[in-house]
Design a protein around this motif. Structure first.
Motif, PDB file in Angstrom:
ATOM      1  N   SER A   1       0.926  -1.227   0.020  1.00  0.00           N
ATOM      2  CA  SER A   1      -0.114   0.076   0.091  1.00  0.00           C
ATOM      3  C   SER A   1       1.021   1.088   0.165  1.00  0.00           C
ATOM      4  O   SER A   1       2.121   1.108   0.527  1.00  0.00           O
ATOM      5  CB  SER A   1      -0.866  -0.168   1.084  1.00  0.00           C
ATOM      6  OG  SER A   1      -0.139   0.095   2.367  1.00  0.00           O
ATOM      7  N   VAL A   2       0.389   2.298  -0.740  1.00  0.00           N
ATOM      8  CA  VAL A   2       1.136   3.524  -0.859  1.00  0.00           C
ATOM      9  C   VAL A   2       0.480   4.786  -0.566  1.00  0.00           C
ATOM     10  O   VAL A   2      -0.718   5.067  -0.932  1.00  0.00           O
ATOM     11  CB  VAL A   2       1.751   3.676  -2.293  1.00  0.00           C
ATOM     12  CG1 VAL A   2       2.475   4.947  -2.493  1.00  0.00           C
ATOM     13  CG2 VAL A   2       2.305   2.665  -2.694  1.00  0.00           C
ATOM     14  N   PHE A   3       1.027   5.350   0.698  1.00  0.00           N
ATOM     15  CA  PHE A   3       0.034   6.664   1.117  1.00  0.00           C
ATOM     16  C   PHE A   3       1.155   7.718   0.474  1.00  0.00           C
ATOM     17  O   PHE A   3       2.438   7.723   0.470  1.00  0.00           O
ATOM     18  CB  PHE A   3       0.440   6.888   2.629  1.00  0.00           C
ATOM     19  CG  PHE A   3      -0.211   8.139   3.087  1.00  0.00           C
ATOM     20  CD1 PHE A   3      -1.465   8.441   2.915  1.00  0.00           C
ATOM     21  CD2 PHE A   3       0.592   9.246   3.513  1.00  0.00           C
ATOM     22  CE1 PHE A   3      -2.111   9.766   3.371  1.00  0.00           C
ATOM     23  CE2 PHE A   3       0.147  10.250   4.008  1.00  0.00           C
ATOM     24  CZ  PHE A   3      -1.293  10.617   3.792  1.00  0.00           C
ATOM     25  N   HIS A   4       0.538   8.622  -0.106  1.00  0.00           N
ATOM     26  CA  HIS A   4       1.256   9.599  -0.784  1.00  0.00           C
ATOM     27  C   HIS A   4       0.807  11.155  -0.561  1.00  0.00           C
ATOM     28  O   HIS A   4      -0.583  11.396  -0.602  1.00  0.00           O
ATOM     29  CB  HIS A   4       1.363   9.613  -2.468  1.00  0.00           C
ATOM     30  CG  HIS A   4       0.048   9.547  -3.091  1.00  0.00           C
ATOM     31  ND1 HIS A   4      -0.544  10.315  -3.484  1.00  0.00           N
ATOM     32  CD2 HIS A   4      -0.769   8.236  -3.351  1.00  0.00           C
ATOM     33  CE1 HIS A   4      -1.904   9.985  -4.220  1.00  0.00           C
ATOM     34  NE2 HIS A   4      -1.871   8.671  -4.051  1.00  0.00           N
ATOM     35  N   VAL A   5       1.745  12.150  -0.683  1.00  0.00           N
ATOM     36  CA  VAL A   5       1.272  13.578  -0.729  1.00  0.00           C
ATOM     37  C   VAL A   5       1.983  14.215  -1.761  1.00  0.00           C
ATOM     38  O   VAL A   5       3.439  13.943  -1.971  1.00  0.00           O
ATOM     39  CB  VAL A   5       1.517  14.182   0.681  1.00  0.00           C
ATOM     40  CG1 VAL A   5       1.108  15.640   0.653  1.00  0.00           C
ATOM     41  CG2 VAL A   5       0.776  13.441   1.723  1.00  0.00           C
ATOM     42  N   GLY A   6       1.472  15.008  -2.640  1.00  0.00           N
ATOM     43  CA  GLY A   6       2.032  15.652  -3.902  1.00  0.00           C
ATOM     44  C   GLY A   6       1.972  17.198  -3.865  1.00  0.00           C
ATOM     45  O   GLY A   6       0.829  17.615  -3.421  1.00  0.00           O
ATOM     46  N   TYR A   7       2.971  17.855  -4.447  1.00  0.00           N
ATOM     47  CA  TYR A   7       2.947  19.431  -4.507  1.00  0.00           C
ATOM     48  C   TYR A   7       3.144  19.587  -5.819  1.00  0.00           C
ATOM     49  O   TYR A   7       4.216  19.416  -6.230  1.00  0.00           O
ATOM     50  CB  TYR A   7       3.858  19.882  -3.634  1.00  0.00           C
ATOM     51  CG  TYR A   7       4.065  21.544  -3.566  1.00  0.00           C
ATOM     52  CD1 TYR A   7       3.031  22.412  -3.077  1.00  0.00           C
ATOM     53  CD2 TYR A   7       5.299  22.004  -4.320  1.00  0.00           C
ATOM     54  CE1 TYR A   7       3.293  23.603  -3.098  1.00  0.00           C
ATOM     55  CE2 TYR A   7       5.507  23.422  -4.357  1.00  0.00           C
ATOM     56  CZ  TYR A   7       4.428  24.116  -3.922  1.00  0.00           C
ATOM     57  OH  TYR A   7       4.507  25.626  -4.035  1.00  0.00           O
TER      58      TYR A   7
END
Length: 471
Positions: free
Chosen positions: A167-173
């Motif tokens: 599983s991949v938790f991600h935050v992008g800017y």
């Protein structure tokens, strides 16, 4: 038994999945396109994905022989087809699976009151990735046997397999720096649910004429399989409830953890030409929990047992013969089981495209163009590359995009990759009010005979989008 074994080896190596998403890449009306290029253009103020439905992705491709090659009613003997399939493939052919399911996602723009030029996106998705290469030498050995291959070394390096569920938790800017440049970066936390890795095997198997028996079988082996997250699941004391609870915990950052990042950029070259590029999944997973590794290393010689059975009641029986072989193998091959920690690297993916927009949109009630030009068409080329254990996986796509009206866009692609030189795909994104739905599929030309298709893929999803006020 040998023929049945060979059938399953060939059949499994005929089906393979790719992680190239050429239809979704650059489709800026769909929020999930930022997962392929965090520096892509953003077309919404904010959105949220419908949980478990915002992005469902799976695709299948074929290298080497197809199922149709084995089972077509063409008058050719099945054994002949099987041999042709084995001899027509090599150790670079592979069977792989990739599947993604987005659990939740969202994003919103922010910045100054007059220009919101920054965008934050986030989410959690589950991914399955599996690849095993076709063991060409072992397949030939299974068909021909070793009697006709005296002194020929059969390579154990053909055995190569890697599998993981994460599983991949991600935050992008994402930031629009100016009218010509947009930049983006995405941080990721990986949580490994289960992992199997055996990609650096070495050694060979050789049969020579023996002294104490007809043949001597020489094994020069350096084999290793590393696993995490599997030992506890196969424990005799574990029940279905505890397994489900454990898997759920791992999916929500309770497994073996790792870090990674994506980076992307979009550059406007002039009014109609642009280019973009992205580098995805630069990262690793450190496996420290629930580990069980297996290793065989050394030189072994097996002389076999006397294959001539005495008469019934006077000596060795067939059952005794095979039991003795099993006991000898257990004595000869010493499997070293360890719990040593290990690290795996994520398969890095690279995308780049060159794009040209054309066809200015006009007002409906006059023969004039808008103050800020808006174009209905886009065409270009996209290149894709992905790291794999034996060699990179590459693809080149030509595409055409058309905005039919504000709520409906289509994209068609022509892709050359490992599986096919004539893969035609079609993607559609539709919006009714705030609700967005998209569906994309590949290789329409071969759908008339799915058993002979080189690749077929499907992507679909539902989002709720609040679009920017754009002309």
């Amino acid at each position: 038994m040998i023929r049945l074994t060979m059938f399953f080896i060939v059949a499994s190596c005929c089906f393979s999945f790719s992680q190239n998403k050429q239809l979704l890449y650059g489709f800026s009306e769909i929020p999930q396109s930022l997962l392929l290029n965090p520096g892509g253009k953003v077309k919404n103020d904010f959105y949220f994905g419908i949980p478990l439905l915002s992005h469902i992705h799976t695709n299948v491709g074929i290298t080497g022989s197809t199922v149709y090659d084995l089972f077509a009613k063409d008058g050719v003997d099945f054994n002949t087809k099987l041999q042709n399939a084995v001899y027509g493939m090599d150790s670079r052919d592979f069977f792989s699976v990739n599947q993604q399911l987005e659990i939740f996602s969202g994003g919103f723009s922010f910045g100054s009151s007059y220009e919101k030029n920054q965008y934050l996106s986030f989410g959690l998705y589950q991914e399955l990735d599996f690849i095993t290469y076709f063991p060409k030498d072992l397949a030939v050995l299974a068909i021909e046997g070793n009697q006709n291959n005296i002194n020929r070394p059969f390579k154990m390096s053909d055995v190569s397999v890697a599998a993981e569920v994460i599983s991949v938790f991600h935050v992008g800017y994402n930031k629009k720096i100016n009218e010509k440049l947009t930049f983006g970066v995405r941080g990721k936390i990986y949580s490994s649910i289960a992992n199997i890795n055996s990609t650096k095997n070495k050694g060979h198997f050789t049969t020579v004429n023996g002294q104490n028996n007809f043949y001597d079988h020489i094994f020069n082996l350096d084999l290793e399989a590393r696993t995490s997250g599997l030992a506890s699941l196969t424990d005799d004391e574990s029940d279905s409830d505890s397994v489900v609870k454990d898997l759920t915990k791992r999916a929500f950052l309770g497994g073996n953890l790792g870090l990674g990042f994506d980076i992307g950029i979009t550059r406007q070259l002039n009014e109609q030409w642009s280019m973009d590029a992205s580098l995805l999944d630069v990262g690793f997973i450190s496996h420290t929990k629930d580990i069980e590794n297996y290793k065989i290393k050394g030189n072994y010689v097996y002389e076999g047992v006397n294959p001539i059975f005495p008469e019934i009641g006077s000596g060795q029986t067939a059952e005794d013969y095979w039991n003795e072989i099993e006991e000898n193998f257990e004595d000869i091959f010493e499997v070293d089981t360890t719990t040593a920690k290990y690290t795996t690297w994520r398969p890095i993916k690279f995308n780049a495209s060159l794009n040209y927009i054309f066809g200015e949109q006009e007002y409906e009630d006059c023969n004039c163009t808008r103050t800020e030009k808006s174009y209905l068409n886009r065409a270009g080329l996209q290149f894709f590359a992905m790291s794999r254990p034996k060699q990179p996986q590459l693809a080149l796509t030509a595409y055409y995009y058309r905005r039919l009206f504000n709520g409906l866009q289509i994209k068609t692609t022509y892709t050359i990759d490992s599986y096919s030189t004539y893969n035609i795909g079609l993607g559609v994104s539709a919006r009714l009010g705030g609700m967005n739905f998209y569906v994309m599929a590949d290789n329409f030309l071969q759908l008339k005979n799915i058993y002979n298709a080189q690749s077929v893929s499907l992507q679909l999803g539902f989002n709720y989008i609040f679009n920017k006020n754009e002309n």
